[in-house]
Design a protein around this motif. Sequence first.
Motif, short mmCIF file in Angstrom:
data_model
loop_
_atom_site.label_atom_id
_atom_site.label_comp_id
_atom_site.label_asym_id
_atom_site.label_seq_id
_atom_site.Cartn_x
_atom_site.Cartn_y
_atom_site.Cartn_z
N SER A 80 -29.24 66.46 85.15
CA SER A 80 -28.25 65.82 84.18
C SER A 80 -28.81 65.32 82.93
O SER A 80 -28.28 65.28 81.89
N ALA A 123 -28.74 66.82 78.50
CA ALA A 123 -28.47 66.24 77.11
C ALA A 123 -29.87 66.43 76.04
O ALA A 123 -29.76 66.66 75.25
N LEU A 159 -17.19 63.04 77.21
CA LEU A 159 -18.35 63.75 77.19
C LEU A 159 -18.57 64.67 75.71
O LEU A 159 -19.49 65.11 75.27
N VAL A 213 -19.96 62.91 73.17
CA VAL A 213 -21.29 62.50 73.27
C VAL A 213 -22.17 63.44 72.83
O VAL A 213 -23.22 63.38 72.18
N VAL A 214 -21.46 64.64 73.43
CA VAL A 214 -22.30 66.14 72.93
C VAL A 214 -22.48 66.29 71.27
O VAL A 214 -23.30 66.80 70.82
N PHE A 232 -25.10 59.82 79.68
CA PHE A 232 -24.89 61.07 80.05
C PHE A 232 -24.86 61.12 81.65
O PHE A 232 -24.02 61.53 82.24
#
Length: 266
Positions: A64, A68, A146, A149-150, A222
């Motif tokens: 995980s 990221a 998400l 966040v990406v 993340f």
Amino acid sequence: SLWRARDLIYLFVRRDFVSKYKQTVLGPAWFVVQPILTTAVFMIIQVLGNLGSREVPLPLYNLSGLLAWQYFANIITFSGATFATQANLFRKVYFPRLAVPFSIAISHLMTMAVQATFFALVLAAYLLFTDAGQGIETSYGGLLALPFVVLHIAMLGLGIAFFTSWLTSRYRDLTFLLNFFVQLLMYMTPVIYSLEAVSGRMPERWSWIVFLNPMAPIVELFRHILLGAGGFYPMAYVWSVGVSLLLFFSGLVIFKRTERTFVDSV
């Protein structure tokens, strides 16, 4: 100008994604093999150094974090010397120079999607077939956040890449230091260790230093969304967003100015 050059960006993305592992033994399997090998090395270090998290299995914890981190690192590594590495192409034909770093960000986003699929399969295996998956608390509502966040990771990576492109166009030897910079930054980011482990080993009044690194709260968030490990630190994340926006837009200005005169120095 980027929208008008969308066909060119598509060709760059296809070239980067398809040709990367063309004529290799494992081919696209390297997208999965690389994080597996990295995770194995991380696990050895975590066991010896008593790092990582005890809440979730270490393979999931590492995968995980690598999801990221590797996207961020790939953007800097492959687009951080755009003017130096693409000088021959830029001299032959004119097109929006921003197409190159943006195409790299998109192609590695596709790589991230393949690795995310592998992570989802490993996560499902732990949840369905092992007792170790009982401590995993995936935030299904957080999964909706998400993509943002990406996008945050991409903006931060591109912002740094814009600055390093300007530097490497003037000082070519900095190109060799780029990979070292990325490796050094990884050890300053909670990829292989948890913030809890670090904060417990340093005076509390100095724990805020860890969050000066804008990638630290991103990696923690993340993990928090995917596994329930780590945590969400609102003020640290707001700081990270502010730094990312500043680096992206100021770097964009420098990049646009550099593209006009870079031929004289490269």
